[in-house]
Scaffold this active site. Structure first.
Site, mmCIF file in Angstrom:
data_model
loop_
_atom_site.group_PDB
_atom_site.id
_atom_site.type_symbol
_atom_site.label_atom_id
_atom_site.label_comp_id
_atom_site.label_asym_id
_atom_site.label_seq_id
_atom_site.Cartn_x
_atom_site.Cartn_y
_atom_site.Cartn_z
ATOM 1 N N ASP A 260 2.100 2.310 5.527
ATOM 2 C CA ASP A 260 1.761 3.703 5.814
ATOM 3 C C ASP A 260 1.440 4.462 4.538
ATOM 4 O O ASP A 260 2.241 4.491 3.608
ATOM 5 C CB ASP A 260 2.916 4.402 6.550
ATOM 6 C CG ASP A 260 3.084 3.874 7.962
ATOM 7 O OD1 ASP A 260 2.131 3.994 8.742
ATOM 8 O OD2 ASP A 260 4.158 3.323 8.263
ATOM 9 N N ASP B 271 2.876 -1.341 0.650
ATOM 10 C CA ASP B 271 3.393 -0.435 1.663
ATOM 11 C C ASP B 271 2.283 -0.262 2.695
ATOM 12 O O ASP B 271 1.100 -0.257 2.348
ATOM 13 C CB ASP B 271 3.759 0.911 1.011
ATOM 14 C CG ASP B 271 4.232 1.918 2.039
ATOM 15 O OD1 ASP B 271 5.162 1.596 2.803
ATOM 16 O OD2 ASP B 271 3.649 3.015 2.092
#
Length: 168
Positions: free
Chosen positions: A26, A24
């Site tokens: 963020d 991921d």
């Protein structure tokens, strides 16, 4: 695939890929708070990957709800290397990066276009959700892609309407 833009350095491309590391973007690869970025360990991870990707036969990718443009902006002054691929806008846009060049995956775009997806249908879906007491509020522009519209949700209880909305 078509060329989009020349980037700052990308990780070396392995001759053969036998492993894929998906992260991921963020709050995993890049902390939101600037104060947390300095101690995030990203420099050490980038150094390790830069050295070991070929021997590990590893491809690295970022998966994110952000648009590609938001990823570029968020990387400035933080990341030193781009991964081998980025799946942005909740995976609806797929980009490959090699030799500091980024290309969009046309085959992926064709799959979305062939699926019957139309941005024009989104306002109808929002209106229908509202009729069932589900209020949708647009998320910031960083999360509005070519094939997505992202919303925050607020459910307003109305006797029997919500359960029937999920059934339809």
């Amino acid at each position: 695939m078509e060329e989009i833009i020349t980037l700052f350095p990308s990780f070396p491309y392995p001759r053969h890929i036998s492993r894929i590391l998906c992260s991921d973007f963020d709050e995993t690869w890049r902390p939101h708070l600037t104060a947390n970025q300095q101690d995030s360990g990203i420099r050490e991870l980038e150094d390790y990957l830069q050295t070991h990707i070929p021997s590990l036969q590893l491809a690295v990718g970022w998966i994110t709800s952000s648009t590609l443009e938001a990823v570029f902006r968020k990387c400035t002054g933080y990341a030193r290397y781009f991964p081998h691929f980025i799946a942005s806008s909740l995976g609806t846009e797929l980009y490959f990066i090699r030799n500091n060049q980024i290309t969009i995956c046309r085959e992926w775009i064709d799959q979305i276009n062939d699926s019957g997806f139309l941005l024009a249908n989104i306002p109808k879906a929002v209106k229908k959700a509202t009729a069932y007491g589900i209020e949708l509020y647009p998320q910031p522009e960083d999360y509005q892609g070519k094939f997505t519209r992202s919303f925050f949700i607020k459910i307003v209880p109305q006797a029997g309407k919500i359960s029937s909305a999920w059934e339809k």
